[in-house]
Design a protein around this motif. Structure first.
Motif, PDB file in Angstrom:
ATOM      1  N   TRP A  94       0.854  -1.188   0.000  1.00 14.54           N
ATOM      2  CA  TRP A  94       0.000   0.000   0.000  1.00 14.54           C
ATOM      3  C   TRP A  94       0.889   1.236   0.000  1.00 14.54           C
ATOM      4  O   TRP A  94       1.824   1.354   0.797  1.00 14.54           O
ATOM      5  CB  TRP A  94      -0.905  -0.030   1.220  1.00 14.54           C
ATOM      6  CG  TRP A  94      -1.694   1.210   1.474  1.00 14.54           C
ATOM      7  CD1 TRP A  94      -1.584   2.021   2.553  1.00 14.54           C
ATOM      8  CD2 TRP A  94      -2.712   1.787   0.664  1.00 14.54           C
ATOM      9  NE1 TRP A  94      -2.459   3.055   2.468  1.00 14.54           N
ATOM     10  CE2 TRP A  94      -3.174   2.945   1.310  1.00 14.54           C
ATOM     11  CE3 TRP A  94      -3.272   1.445  -0.547  1.00 14.54           C
ATOM     12  CZ2 TRP A  94      -4.168   3.752   0.778  1.00 14.54           C
ATOM     13  CZ3 TRP A  94      -4.270   2.245  -1.074  1.00 14.54           C
ATOM     14  CH2 TRP A  94      -4.705   3.384  -0.407  1.00 14.54           C
ATOM     15  N   MET A  95       0.643   2.147  -0.925  1.00 14.04           N
ATOM     16  CA  MET A  95       1.563   3.275  -1.103  1.00 14.04           C
ATOM     17  C   MET A  95       1.588   4.223   0.090  1.00 14.04           C
ATOM     18  O   MET A  95       2.546   4.950   0.278  1.00 14.04           O
ATOM     19  CB  MET A  95       1.220   4.038  -2.375  1.00 14.04           C
ATOM     20  CG  MET A  95      -0.071   4.764  -2.370  1.00 14.04           C
ATOM     21  SD  MET A  95      -0.223   5.604  -3.938  1.00 14.04           S
ATOM     22  CE  MET A  95      -1.931   5.991  -3.956  1.00 14.04           C
ATOM     23  N   PHE A  96       0.563   4.214   0.929  1.00 21.24           N
ATOM     24  CA  PHE A  96       0.541   5.090   2.091  1.00 21.24           C
ATOM     25  C   PHE A  96       0.863   4.338   3.384  1.00 21.24           C
ATOM     26  O   PHE A  96       0.593   4.825   4.475  1.00 21.24           O
ATOM     27  CB  PHE A  96      -0.816   5.781   2.226  1.00 21.24           C
ATOM     28  CG  PHE A  96      -1.130   6.722   1.097  1.00 21.24           C
ATOM     29  CD1 PHE A  96      -0.257   7.730   0.749  1.00 21.24           C
ATOM     30  CD2 PHE A  96      -2.305   6.594   0.381  1.00 21.24           C
ATOM     31  CE1 PHE A  96      -0.541   8.599  -0.291  1.00 21.24           C
ATOM     32  CE2 PHE A  96      -2.600   7.459  -0.653  1.00 21.24           C
ATOM     33  CZ  PHE A  96      -1.719   8.461  -0.989  1.00 21.24           C
TER      34      PHE A  96
ATOM     35  N   ASP B 263       8.434   2.151   9.959  1.00 25.22           N
ATOM     36  CA  ASP B 263       9.287   2.728  10.995  1.00 25.22           C
ATOM     37  C   ASP B 263      10.537   3.368  10.407  1.00 25.22           C
ATOM     38  O   ASP B 263      11.090   4.303  10.971  1.00 25.22           O
ATOM     39  CB  ASP B 263       9.695   1.657  12.009  1.00 25.22           C
ATOM     40  CG  ASP B 263       8.510   1.158  12.821  1.00 25.22           C
ATOM     41  OD1 ASP B 263       7.531   1.917  12.961  1.00 25.22           O
ATOM     42  OD2 ASP B 263       8.572   0.017  13.319  1.00 25.22           O
ATOM     43  N   SER B 264      10.984   2.868   9.265  1.00 23.08           N
ATOM     44  CA  SER B 264      12.217   3.381   8.659  1.00 23.08           C
ATOM     45  C   SER B 264      12.005   4.681   7.879  1.00 23.08           C
ATOM     46  O   SER B 264      12.974   5.305   7.449  1.00 23.08           O
ATOM     47  CB  SER B 264      12.811   2.327   7.722  1.00 23.08           C
ATOM     48  OG  SER B 264      11.895   2.013   6.689  1.00 23.08           O
TER      49      SER B 264
ATOM     50  N   LYS C 165       8.399  12.067   5.441  1.00 26.79           N
ATOM     51  CA  LYS C 165       7.697  11.061   4.639  1.00 26.79           C
ATOM     52  C   LYS C 165       6.488  10.500   5.401  1.00 26.79           C
ATOM     53  O   LYS C 165       5.438  10.246   4.817  1.00 26.79           O
ATOM     54  CB  LYS C 165       8.662   9.936   4.276  1.00 26.79           C
ATOM     55  CG  LYS C 165       8.217   9.071   3.151  1.00 26.79           C
ATOM     56  CD  LYS C 165       9.347   8.140   2.722  1.00 26.79           C
ATOM     57  CE  LYS C 165       8.970   7.356   1.495  1.00 26.79           C
ATOM     58  NZ  LYS C 165      10.041   6.443   1.092  1.00 26.79           N
ATOM     59  N   LYS C 166       6.633  10.301   6.715  1.00 24.43           N
ATOM     60  CA  LYS C 166       5.506   9.837   7.532  1.00 24.43           C
ATOM     61  C   LYS C 166       4.367  10.843   7.499  1.00 24.43           C
ATOM     62  O   LYS C 166       3.188  10.483   7.391  1.00 24.43           O
ATOM     63  CB  LYS C 166       5.948   9.607   8.979  1.00 24.43           C
ATOM     64  CG  LYS C 166       6.777   8.373   9.178  1.00 24.43           C
ATOM     65  CD  LYS C 166       7.164   8.211  10.640  1.00 24.43           C
ATOM     66  CE  LYS C 166       8.072   7.033  10.841  1.00 24.43           C
ATOM     67  NZ  LYS C 166       8.506   6.864  12.238  1.00 24.43           N
TER      68      LYS C 166
ATOM     69  N   VAL D 135      -1.069  12.483   5.473  1.00 32.81           N
ATOM     70  CA  VAL D 135      -1.914  13.382   4.686  1.00 32.81           C
ATOM     71  C   VAL D 135      -2.548  12.612   3.530  1.00 32.81           C
ATOM     72  O   VAL D 135      -3.734  12.766   3.231  1.00 32.81           O
ATOM     73  CB  VAL D 135      -1.103  14.596   4.176  1.00 32.81           C
ATOM     74  CG1 VAL D 135      -1.876  15.401   3.165  1.00 32.81           C
ATOM     75  CG2 VAL D 135      -0.678  15.470   5.352  1.00 32.81           C
ATOM     76  N   GLY D 136      -1.763  11.746   2.879  1.00 37.95           N
ATOM     77  CA  GLY D 136      -2.289  10.923   1.790  1.00 37.95           C
ATOM     78  C   GLY D 136      -3.392  10.000   2.258  1.00 37.95           C
ATOM     79  O   GLY D 136      -4.422   9.858   1.582  1.00 37.95           O
TER      80      GLY D 136
END
Length: 94
Positions: free
Chosen positions: A52-54, A58-59, A64-65, A70-71
């Protein structure tokens, strides 16, 4: 407690309605294909979740998180709007 016929050896064994119960005679699981199907379903679910792209890992960096959150938010809003429109289309004729 019930009994189930072992799919491997054909003998009857006591069974607690759990797919991971083992046969008293051969030591193999009594679940048979049901256990295999359940394990495959769980593996497919894990693969889909990872792809899943969203999916927030943890890395991932904090930036990016945040973008993935938001996505996920906008995807949820989009799906809610589409669901409402489909419900409205289904409800109007009847």
């Amino acid at each position: 407690m019930d009994q189930k016929k072992c799919p491997h050896c054909g003998n009857w064994s006591s069974w607690n309605l759990n797919l991971t119960d083992v046969c008293e005679h051969c030591g193999k699981t009594l679940g048979g294909r049901d256990l295999e199907n359940q394990e495959k379903l769980q593996a497919d679910k894990k693969t889909n979740e990872d792809n899943w792209m969203f999916n927030i890992k943890d890395s991932d960096s904090d930036f990016k998180k945040g973008l993935k959150k938001v996505g996920n938010f906008f995807y949820t809003i989009f799906m809610a709007i589409i669901s409402f429109i489909l419900w409205l289309i289904a409800a109007l004729p009847g």
